[in-house]
Design a protein around this motif. Structure first.
Motif, mmCIF file in Angstrom:
data_model
loop_
_atom_site.group_PDB
_atom_site.id
_atom_site.type_symbol
_atom_site.label_atom_id
_atom_site.label_comp_id
_atom_site.label_asym_id
_atom_site.label_seq_id
_atom_site.Cartn_x
_atom_site.Cartn_y
_atom_site.Cartn_z
ATOM 1 N N VAL A 133 0.788 -1.238 0.075
ATOM 2 C CA VAL A 133 0.038 0.098 0.018
ATOM 3 C C VAL A 133 0.865 1.083 0.000
ATOM 4 O O VAL A 133 1.704 1.347 1.012
ATOM 5 C CB VAL A 133 -0.857 -0.075 1.242
ATOM 6 N N VAL A 140 -4.276 6.614 -2.601
ATOM 7 C CA VAL A 140 -3.782 5.155 -2.202
ATOM 8 C C VAL A 140 -3.677 4.272 -3.169
ATOM 9 O O VAL A 140 -4.798 4.179 -3.986
ATOM 10 C CB VAL A 140 -4.750 4.897 -0.984
ATOM 11 N N THR A 141 -2.519 3.536 -3.343
ATOM 12 C CA THR A 141 -2.382 2.475 -4.390
ATOM 13 C C THR A 141 -2.271 1.558 -3.559
ATOM 14 O O THR A 141 -1.245 1.346 -2.838
ATOM 15 C CB THR A 141 -1.347 2.837 -5.512
ATOM 16 N N ALA A 142 -3.043 0.375 -3.825
ATOM 17 C CA ALA A 142 -2.819 -1.033 -3.212
ATOM 18 C C ALA A 142 -2.420 -1.921 -4.163
ATOM 19 O O ALA A 142 -3.305 -2.226 -5.417
ATOM 20 C CB ALA A 142 -4.088 -1.288 -2.480
ATOM 21 N N GLN A 187 -6.856 1.523 -7.083
ATOM 22 C CA GLN A 187 -6.334 3.141 -6.275
ATOM 23 C C GLN A 187 -7.894 3.904 -5.617
ATOM 24 O O GLN A 187 -8.837 3.579 -6.286
ATOM 25 C CB GLN A 187 -6.067 4.226 -7.293
ATOM 26 N N VAL A 195 -7.723 4.770 4.214
ATOM 27 C CA VAL A 195 -6.602 4.245 4.907
ATOM 28 C C VAL A 195 -6.920 4.763 6.581
ATOM 29 O O VAL A 195 -6.314 4.097 7.504
ATOM 30 C CB VAL A 195 -5.439 4.606 4.265
ATOM 31 N N PHE A 229 -9.462 -0.271 6.627
ATOM 32 C CA PHE A 229 -8.123 -0.639 6.281
ATOM 33 C C PHE A 229 -8.060 -2.069 6.817
ATOM 34 O O PHE A 229 -7.438 -2.823 5.791
ATOM 35 C CB PHE A 229 -7.207 0.208 6.690
ATOM 36 N N LEU A 245 -9.549 -3.976 3.827
ATOM 37 C CA LEU A 245 -8.480 -4.183 2.841
ATOM 38 C C LEU A 245 -7.311 -5.314 3.008
ATOM 39 O O LEU A 245 -7.212 -5.946 2.160
ATOM 40 C CB LEU A 245 -7.843 -2.921 2.679
ATOM 41 N N SER A 254 -7.239 -9.100 1.254
ATOM 42 C CA SER A 254 -6.034 -9.304 0.207
ATOM 43 C C SER A 254 -5.324 -10.717 0.804
ATOM 44 O O SER A 254 -4.819 -11.456 -0.097
ATOM 45 C CB SER A 254 -4.915 -8.290 0.480
ATOM 46 N N CYS A 307 2.158 -6.671 5.164
ATOM 47 C CA CYS A 307 1.682 -5.743 4.347
ATOM 48 C C CYS A 307 2.853 -4.597 4.474
ATOM 49 O O CYS A 307 3.362 -4.303 5.688
ATOM 50 C CB CYS A 307 0.332 -5.108 5.110
ATOM 51 N N LEU A 319 3.714 -0.896 4.005
ATOM 52 C CA LEU A 319 2.827 0.740 3.989
ATOM 53 C C LEU A 319 3.985 1.790 3.591
ATOM 54 O O LEU A 319 4.919 1.994 4.559
ATOM 55 C CB LEU A 319 2.258 0.776 5.523
#
Length: 149
Positions: free
Chosen positions: A62, A69-71, A79, A85, A91, A94, A98, A103, A105
Motif C-alpha cells: 500500500v 492510495v495505491t494497493a 487506487q 486508510v 483498512f 483491505l 487481500s 503488508c 505500507l
C-alpha cells in the motif's frame, strides 16, 4: 561532492536482507524503515515485496502519496482516496480481503496523516496476525521508532 550510487545500493540491499529476514525468520510483526526523502525507502520496499512474493509470501503493498492510495496485491492494482486508510475498519477489510501475510505500507504524506495512518496500522496489529513493514520519512520518527505492539 559526488555521492557513490554503488554504496547507496549496497546499503539498501543490506537493509532489504535484514527486513526480509525479520519478516520471514522471526516472530517480529512490525519493521519500520525511517529516513530522509530520497534515500530509497520506496525502492527498498518494492524490492522486499518482490523478494517475499518470490519466496511464496502473500504481500499487500500500500503506497499513500498525498490523497492517492495505491494497493497492489499479487500484481492486482487498486487506487482510491486516502479516507479508506484512515478508517480502521476499512483498512482492516483491505488487509483481510487481500489474504496477505505481510503488508508493506509506504507513506509519502504530511506528518499529521502519516502519524494517523501508523496509528491505524498499530490497531490492526492488535487484531490481526499480518506482519507490517512501514516506510516513512524522518518527520514521523518519534512516533514510530521504539513502539512495538
Amino acid at each position: 561532492f559526488e555521492s557513490d550510487p554503488l554504496f547507496l545500493r549496497t546499503h539498501l540491499m543490506q537493509v532489504h536482507d535484514a527486513v526480509v529476514q525479520e519478516l520471514t525468520g522471526t516472530p517480529t510483526r512490525l519493521v519500520s524503515l525511517v529516513g530522509c526523502p530520497g534515500v530509497g525507502k520506496t525502492w527498498c520496499g518494492q524490492l522486499v515485496a518482490y523478494t517475499l512474493r518470490n519466496k511464496g509470501t502473500s504481500v499487500l503493498h500500500v503506497a499513500v502519496q498525498d490523497t492517492v492510495v495505491t494497493a497492489v496485491t499479487e500484481q492486482k492494482r487498486r487506487q482510491f482516496s486516502i479516507e479508506i486508510v484512515l478508517d480502521l475498519h476499512a483498512f482492516k477489510d483491505l488487509v483481510e480481503s487481500s489474504s496477505c501475510q505481510v503488508c508493506i505500507l509506504d507513506l509519502s504524506v504530511r506528518s499529521d496523516n502519516a502519524v494517523e495512518i501508523c496509528e491505524v496500522m498499530r490497531g490492526i496489529l492488535q487484531i490481526s496476525c499480518v506482519k507490517f513493514m512501514c516506510l516513512v520519512s524522518g518527520h514521523g520518527e518519534e512516533n514510530i521508532i521504539g513502539k512495538r505492539p
